[in-house]
Design a protein around this motif. Structure first.
Motif, PDB file in Angstrom:
ATOM      1  N   LEU A 122      -4.459   2.876   7.061  1.00  0.00           N
ATOM      2  CA  LEU A 122      -3.291   2.085   6.689  1.00  0.00           C
ATOM      3  C   LEU A 122      -3.656   1.061   5.620  1.00  0.00           C
ATOM      4  CD1 LEU A 122      -0.296   1.661   7.381  1.00  0.00           C
ATOM      5  CD2 LEU A 122      -1.004  -0.043   9.063  1.00  0.00           C
ATOM      6  N   TYR A 123      -4.878   0.511   5.703  1.00  0.00           N
ATOM      7  CA  TYR A 123      -5.309  -0.475   4.715  1.00  0.00           C
ATOM      8  C   TYR A 123      -5.415   0.143   3.324  1.00  0.00           C
ATOM      9  CZ  TYR A 123      -6.413  -3.639   8.550  1.00  0.00           C
ATOM     10  OH  TYR A 123      -6.325  -4.459   9.646  1.00  0.00           O
ATOM     11  N   ALA A 124      -5.920   1.383   3.274  1.00  0.00           N
ATOM     12  CA  ALA A 124      -6.047   2.053   1.980  1.00  0.00           C
ATOM     13  C   ALA A 124      -4.675   2.321   1.376  1.00  0.00           C
ATOM     14  CB  ALA A 124      -6.822   3.357   2.151  1.00  0.00           C
ATOM     15  N   LEU A 125      -3.727   2.763   2.213  1.00  0.00           N
ATOM     16  CA  LEU A 125      -2.368   3.008   1.717  1.00  0.00           C
ATOM     17  C   LEU A 125      -1.702   1.703   1.282  1.00  0.00           C
ATOM     18  CD1 LEU A 125      -1.139   5.629   4.340  1.00  0.00           C
ATOM     19  CD2 LEU A 125      -1.677   6.031   1.927  1.00  0.00           C
ATOM     20  N   GLN A 126      -1.955   0.630   2.021  1.00  0.00           N
ATOM     21  CA  GLN A 126      -1.394  -0.667   1.654  1.00  0.00           C
ATOM     22  C   GLN A 126      -1.945  -1.123   0.302  1.00  0.00           C
ATOM     23  OE1 GLN A 126      -2.595  -4.002   4.120  1.00  0.00           O
ATOM     24  NE2 GLN A 126      -0.561  -4.947   3.940  1.00  0.00           N
ATOM     25  N   GLY A 127      -3.243  -0.941   0.096  1.00  0.00           N
ATOM     26  CA  GLY A 127      -3.849  -1.293  -1.186  1.00  0.00           C
ATOM     27  C   GLY A 127      -3.311  -0.447  -2.321  1.00  0.00           C
ATOM     28  N   PHE A 128      -3.119   0.843  -2.066  1.00  0.00           N
ATOM     29  CA  PHE A 128      -2.555   1.750  -3.070  1.00  0.00           C
ATOM     30  C   PHE A 128      -1.156   1.310  -3.485  1.00  0.00           C
ATOM     31  CE2 PHE A 128       0.495   5.313  -3.298  1.00  0.00           C
ATOM     32  CZ  PHE A 128       0.197   5.777  -4.574  1.00  0.00           C
ATOM     33  N   VAL A 129      -0.305   1.007  -2.493  1.00  0.00           N
ATOM     34  CA  VAL A 129       1.072   0.598  -2.785  1.00  0.00           C
ATOM     35  C   VAL A 129       1.089  -0.728  -3.559  1.00  0.00           C
ATOM     36  CG1 VAL A 129       3.233  -0.190  -1.746  1.00  0.00           C
ATOM     37  CG2 VAL A 129       2.120   1.872  -0.901  1.00  0.00           C
ATOM     38  N   ALA A 130       0.244  -1.658  -3.179  1.00  0.00           N
ATOM     39  CA  ALA A 130       0.200  -2.947  -3.886  1.00  0.00           C
ATOM     40  C   ALA A 130      -0.221  -2.752  -5.337  1.00  0.00           C
ATOM     41  CB  ALA A 130      -0.763  -3.897  -3.175  1.00  0.00           C
ATOM     42  N   ALA A 131      -1.214  -1.899  -5.567  1.00  0.00           N
ATOM     43  CA  ALA A 131      -1.668  -1.639  -6.939  1.00  0.00           C
ATOM     44  C   ALA A 131      -0.574  -0.956  -7.749  1.00  0.00           C
ATOM     45  CB  ALA A 131      -2.926  -0.784  -6.912  1.00  0.00           C
ATOM     46  N   ALA A 132       0.155  -0.039  -7.110  1.00  0.00           N
ATOM     47  CA  ALA A 132       1.242   0.658  -7.805  1.00  0.00           C
ATOM     48  C   ALA A 132       2.350  -0.313  -8.181  1.00  0.00           C
ATOM     49  CB  ALA A 132       1.785   1.768  -6.915  1.00  0.00           C
ATOM     50  N   ARG A 133       2.672  -1.255  -7.296  1.00  0.00           N
ATOM     51  CA  ARG A 133       3.759  -2.200  -7.580  1.00  0.00           C
ATOM     52  C   ARG A 133       3.377  -3.201  -8.661  1.00  0.00           C
ATOM     53  NH1 ARG A 133       5.660  -2.964  -1.286  1.00  0.00           N
ATOM     54  NH2 ARG A 133       7.324  -1.400  -1.331  1.00  0.00           N
ATOM     55  N   HIS A 134       2.148  -3.677  -8.611  1.00  0.00           N
ATOM     56  CA  HIS A 134       1.717  -4.689  -9.580  1.00  0.00           C
ATOM     57  C   HIS A 134       1.302  -4.078 -10.905  1.00  0.00           C
ATOM     58  CE1 HIS A 134       1.729  -8.352  -7.084  1.00  0.00           C
ATOM     59  NE2 HIS A 134       1.413  -7.561  -6.073  1.00  0.00           N
ATOM     60  N   GLY A 135       0.806  -2.837 -10.870  1.00  0.00           N
ATOM     61  CA  GLY A 135       0.288  -2.236 -12.093  1.00  0.00           C
ATOM     62  C   GLY A 135      -0.950  -2.933 -12.596  1.00  0.00           C
ATOM     63  N   ASN A 136      -1.581  -3.682 -11.719  1.00  0.00           N
ATOM     64  CA  ASN A 136      -2.748  -4.484 -12.094  1.00  0.00           C
ATOM     65  C   ASN A 136      -3.587  -4.718 -10.838  1.00  0.00           C
ATOM     66  OD1 ASN A 136      -4.158  -7.241 -12.338  1.00  0.00           O
ATOM     67  ND2 ASN A 136      -3.616  -6.768 -14.464  1.00  0.00           N
ATOM     68  N   GLY A 146      -4.303  -2.662 -17.229  1.00  0.00           N
ATOM     69  CA  GLY A 146      -3.904  -2.434 -15.850  1.00  0.00           C
ATOM     70  C   GLY A 146      -4.083  -0.984 -15.439  1.00  0.00           C
ATOM     71  N   VAL A 147      -3.277  -0.559 -14.498  1.00  0.00           N
ATOM     72  CA  VAL A 147      -3.334   0.822 -14.013  1.00  0.00           C
ATOM     73  C   VAL A 147      -1.934   1.418 -14.025  1.00  0.00           C
ATOM     74  CG1 VAL A 147      -5.381   0.477 -12.569  1.00  0.00           C
ATOM     75  CG2 VAL A 147      -3.108   0.024 -11.612  1.00  0.00           C
ATOM     76  N   GLU A 148      -1.893   2.743 -14.123  1.00  0.00           N
ATOM     77  CA  GLU A 148      -0.614   3.448 -14.156  1.00  0.00           C
ATOM     78  C   GLU A 148      -0.706   4.652 -13.237  1.00  0.00           C
ATOM     79  OE1 GLU A 148       1.364   6.071 -17.555  1.00  0.00           O
ATOM     80  OE2 GLU A 148       1.426   3.914 -18.037  1.00  0.00           O
ATOM     81  N   LEU A 149       0.350   4.910 -12.483  1.00  0.00           N
ATOM     82  CA  LEU A 149       0.363   6.030 -11.548  1.00  0.00           C
ATOM     83  C   LEU A 149       0.325   7.369 -12.279  1.00  0.00           C
ATOM     84  CD1 LEU A 149       3.062   4.806  -9.002  1.00  0.00           C
ATOM     85  CD2 LEU A 149       0.638   5.190  -8.488  1.00  0.00           C
ATOM     86  N   THR A 150      -0.452   8.308 -11.740  1.00  0.00           N
ATOM     87  CA  THR A 150      -0.371   9.688 -12.193  1.00  0.00           C
ATOM     88  C   THR A 150       0.849  10.332 -11.531  1.00  0.00           C
ATOM     89  OG1 THR A 150      -1.709  10.494 -10.349  1.00  0.00           O
ATOM     90  CG2 THR A 150      -2.898   9.790 -12.342  1.00  0.00           C
ATOM     91  N   ALA A 151       1.121  11.569 -11.871  1.00  0.00           N
ATOM     92  CA  ALA A 151       2.246  12.278 -11.241  1.00  0.00           C
ATOM     93  C   ALA A 151       2.020  12.390  -9.735  1.00  0.00           C
ATOM     94  CB  ALA A 151       2.418  13.658 -11.869  1.00  0.00           C
ATOM     95  N   ASP A 152       0.781  12.692  -9.322  1.00  0.00           N
ATOM     96  CA  ASP A 152       0.480  12.766  -7.890  1.00  0.00           C
ATOM     97  C   ASP A 152       0.602  11.389  -7.241  1.00  0.00           C
ATOM     98  OD1 ASP A 152      -0.094  15.530  -7.717  1.00  0.00           O
ATOM     99  OD2 ASP A 152      -2.082  15.176  -8.598  1.00  0.00           O
TER     100      ASP A 152
END
Length: 315
Positions: free
Chosen positions: A6-20, A57-63
């Protein structure tokens, strides 16, 4: 495949929302290195690249985008469900406050409160942004300047405010002291549109243009201190500058602001022991200040030494 943490998914979602990653790590109270490790582990576990690293920053891939769309709303639902069960510490009080009010009024008085409650930890978040107390559960209360209408919140009126013209001693030395009739010929600084009310009340016509216009009262008063022009400022922000001799009130006349200072907080903070103590202290300080502010600062009516000239018009 084992189940992602759950922590990894939470970190993933936070990074996706912030883009940074830096901003996302800060929101989760993690280091950037720890967050990067979580995301890297999640990518390895899924066998998919989730982000493209870029210079800013970071940007989501299609996956990554597909994963975000599937898990983000579920993590939000879990967050919403857990909110009522989070532990609250009554010995820690977090308050959001306007930067100008914090500097000019609250912080100079705060040592008195700390002396009375040495075991209570005060966290001040200085910002002009309005807080969503439903989302920002770490914030217990706020100090705001407004009409007192914040739906869903407890609102405690502290005191009213007044506006009055003031100028630096240097400007008065250079141009002389205005009267109510000659004020319109002086260089005027504008913010929040109060000059129209002033001239409607005390006579005269606003200039066609101001020397400078500001969207922040504190910056406008700083410009007045530097001698740029006459400011129509709020007394709460002006008093420290007047006391320090940096600004001089021009008249005993003043206008009551249509806004006032309030303590606001959500119903969940009703029984917060730290807030109860702070509210009691704050109301006592507000009463003392309101009694003081019922009398305008003294106005020196004598023109500056050696100066009897007439003010030039602001161009």
């Amino acid at each position: 495949m084992s189940r992602p943490s759950l922590y990894a998914l939470q970190g993933f979602v936070a990074a996706a929302r912030h883009g940074n990653l830096s901003h996302a790590a800060q929101s989760l109270h993690l280091t950037v290195s720890a967050l990067s490790h979580q995301i890297r582990g999640l990518e390895e576990q899924l066998g998919q690249r989730l982000f493209v690293r870029k210079a800013r920053g970071v940007e989501l891939t299609a996956d990554g985008q597909r994963l975000f769309e599937r898990v983000a709303e579920h993590l939000e639902a879990i967050e919403q469900a857990m909110r009522p069960y989070r532990a609250r510490r009554d010995d820690v009080l977090t308050i959001t406050v306007l930067p100008s009010f914090a500097t000019s009024w609250l912080v100079p008085r705060l040592p008195g409160f700390v002396d009375l409650h040495p075991r209570l930890e005060i966290n001040l978040q200085s910002t002009a942004d309005l807080v969503d107390f439903e989302r920002d559960l770490g914030i217990d209360a706020g100090l705001r300047f407004g009409h007192g209408e914040w739906p869903g919140l407890r609102t405690v009126h502290l005191f009213d405010d007044w506006v009055m013209p003031s100028a630096s001693p240097a400007l008065l030395e250079r141009l002389g002291r205005p009267t109510l009739r000659t004020l319109e010929r002086f260089p005027l600084l504008s913010a929040a549109g109060n000059w129209s009310r002033w001239f409607e009340t005390y006579g005269g016509t606003p200039p066609r243009r101001f020397v400078a216009t500001f969207d922040d009262s504190e910056t406008m008063l700083r410009a007045a201190v530097e001698g740029l022009g006459v400011a129509l400022g709020r007394s709460t922000l002006m008093r420290p500058l007047v006391k320090a001799g940096l600004l001089v009130p021009l008249f005993s006349e003043r206008l009551k602001s249509d806004k006032a200072y309030h303590l606001v907080y959500p119903p969940r903070s009703d029984d917060h022991a730290g807030l109860v103590a702070f509210r009691e202290w704050l109301l006592a300080e507000a009463r003392s200040y309101a009694a003081l502010d019922s009398t305008p600062p003294p106005v020196e009516v004598r023109a500056p030494a050696g100066q009897r000239g007439t003010a030039r018009k602001a161009r």
